[in-house]
Write a protein that holds these residues in place. Structure first.
Motif, short mmCIF file in Angstrom:
data_model
loop_
_atom_site.label_atom_id
_atom_site.label_comp_id
_atom_site.label_asym_id
_atom_site.label_seq_id
_atom_site.Cartn_x
_atom_site.Cartn_y
_atom_site.Cartn_z
N MET A 1 0.84 -1.18 0.00
CA MET A 1 0.00 0.00 0.00
C MET A 1 0.89 1.24 0.00
SD MET A 1 -2.86 1.36 2.71
CE MET A 1 -3.96 0.03 2.37
N GLY A 2 0.59 2.18 -0.89
CA GLY A 2 1.33 3.44 -0.94
C GLY A 2 0.75 4.44 0.04
N GLN A 3 1.62 5.32 0.50
CA GLN A 3 1.19 6.35 1.45
C GLN A 3 1.89 7.67 1.15
OE1 GLN A 3 1.96 5.02 5.43
NE2 GLN A 3 0.49 3.36 5.31
N ILE A 4 1.16 8.74 1.41
CA ILE A 4 1.72 10.09 1.34
C ILE A 4 1.16 10.84 2.55
CG2 ILE A 4 1.80 12.27 0.06
CD1 ILE A 4 1.39 10.57 -2.49
N HIS A 5 2.04 11.41 3.33
CA HIS A 5 1.63 12.21 4.50
C HIS A 5 2.40 13.52 4.43
CE1 HIS A 5 -0.32 8.67 6.10
NE2 HIS A 5 0.80 7.99 5.90
N LEU A 6 1.68 14.60 4.18
CA LEU A 6 2.30 15.91 4.07
C LEU A 6 1.58 16.90 4.98
CD1 LEU A 6 2.60 16.14 0.19
CD2 LEU A 6 4.44 15.65 1.79
N LYS A 7 2.34 17.87 5.46
CA LYS A 7 1.73 18.97 6.21
C LYS A 7 2.56 20.22 5.97
CE LYS A 7 3.98 17.62 10.51
NZ LYS A 7 3.79 17.26 11.91
N GLN A 8 1.90 21.36 6.11
CA GLN A 8 2.57 22.63 5.89
C GLN A 8 1.91 23.70 6.75
OE1 GLN A 8 3.48 23.73 1.83
NE2 GLN A 8 3.03 25.87 2.26
N THR A 9 2.72 24.57 7.30
CA THR A 9 2.21 25.70 8.07
C THR A 9 1.86 26.84 7.12
OG1 THR A 9 3.56 25.06 9.97
CG2 THR A 9 2.75 27.34 9.92
N PHE A 10 0.70 27.42 7.35
CA PHE A 10 0.21 28.55 6.55
C PHE A 10 0.05 29.75 7.46
CE2 PHE A 10 -0.65 25.20 3.72
CZ PHE A 10 -1.00 25.71 2.48
N ASN A 11 0.39 30.91 6.96
CA ASN A 11 0.18 32.16 7.70
C ASN A 11 -1.20 32.71 7.40
OD1 ASN A 11 2.73 32.24 9.01
ND2 ASN A 11 3.65 32.91 7.10
N HIS A 12 -2.18 31.86 7.62
CA HIS A 12 -3.59 32.20 7.39
C HIS A 12 -4.40 31.51 8.49
CE1 HIS A 12 -2.40 33.61 3.44
NE2 HIS A 12 -1.81 32.44 3.24
N PRO A 13 -5.46 32.14 8.95
CA PRO A 13 -6.32 31.51 9.96
C PRO A 13 -6.95 30.22 9.44
CG PRO A 13 -6.87 33.84 9.69
CD PRO A 13 -5.92 33.48 8.60
N ALA A 14 -7.16 29.28 10.33
CA ALA A 14 -7.72 27.98 9.96
C ALA A 14 -9.08 28.12 9.28
CB ALA A 14 -7.82 27.08 11.19
N ASP A 15 -9.92 29.06 9.71
CA ASP A 15 -11.24 29.19 9.09
C ASP A 15 -11.15 29.63 7.63
OD1 ASP A 15 -10.44 31.78 9.90
OD2 ASP A 15 -12.51 32.43 10.20
N GLN A 16 -10.16 30.47 7.30
CA GLN A 16 -9.97 30.87 5.91
C GLN A 16 -9.48 29.71 5.06
OE1 GLN A 16 -7.49 34.35 5.67
NE2 GLN A 16 -8.96 35.63 6.78
N VAL A 17 -8.58 28.91 5.61
CA VAL A 17 -8.09 27.73 4.89
C VAL A 17 -9.24 26.76 4.68
CG1 VAL A 17 -6.51 25.77 4.95
CG2 VAL A 17 -5.74 28.00 5.79
N TRP A 18 -10.02 26.51 5.73
CA TRP A 18 -11.14 25.58 5.62
C TRP A 18 -12.13 26.02 4.55
CZ3 TRP A 18 -12.36 20.83 6.23
CH2 TRP A 18 -13.70 20.43 6.20
N ALA A 19 -12.36 27.32 4.41
CA ALA A 19 -13.29 27.82 3.40
C ALA A 19 -12.89 27.34 2.00
CB ALA A 19 -13.37 29.34 3.45
#
Length: 159
Positions: A1-19
């Motif tokens: 099984m292949g996997q990709i796990h990525l994360k990145q910090t954004f200088n934006h509020p979580a609610d704006q990203v979620w939108a």
């Protein structure tokens, strides 16, 4: 099984990203490999919503269904039908976590299975996983660009 796990910090509020992330039918706006995406059926988001994604190259298509939806946090999709070579099935989670008021972490967790047994596993290691990883990193960049331009437009708007 292949996997990709990525994360990145954004200088934006979580609610704006979620939108941007929750706009389920319009993933093509931030996903660099998807030329067009649209909702199939009446449900535009939430558990059970289905979207069709048409890839930019090769005429490939995939069909995804939301399996889990945590409002303002994450959603998980099951890519249950695809014309993409080597791809059998995939689960992908897209999410955001608040770090501080103006900072958030966006993450993508993908688990997938390939076709063609050992040949598929070799092709995954040599080609598919690296390409998908680059594609997801580009998605992060495009999302950040859209969020930054949206923020700049609101700052420039007459008030």
């Amino acid at each position: 099984m292949g996997q990709i796990h990525l994360k990145q910090t954004f200088n934006h509020p979580a609610d704006q990203v979620w939108a941007w992330l929750k706009d389920y039918g319009n993933i093509h706006r931030i996903h660099p490999m998807i030329g067009h995406s649209y909702i199939e059926g009446e449900q535009s988001c939430g558990v059970g919503a289905v979207r069709i994604c048409e890839m930019n190259m090769g005429g490939f298509q995939l069909k995804e269904r939301v399996l889990d939806w945590q409002e303002n946090q994450s959603y998980t999709v099951d890519i249950y039908e695809t014309t993409m070579p080597l791809m059998k099935r995939s689960l992908a989670t897209f999410g955001v976590r608040a770090i501080e008021a103006e900072t958030s972490e966006v993450y993508i967790d993908i688990e997938y299975t390939t076709t063609f047994g050992i040949f598929g596993k070799i092709m995954d290691a040599l080609f598919m996983n690296p390409v998908m990883t680059v594609m997801m990193k580009r998605m992060f960049r495009k999302l950040d660009e859209f969020l930054s331009s949206s923020r700049q437009q609101s700052l420039d708007a007459p008030g």
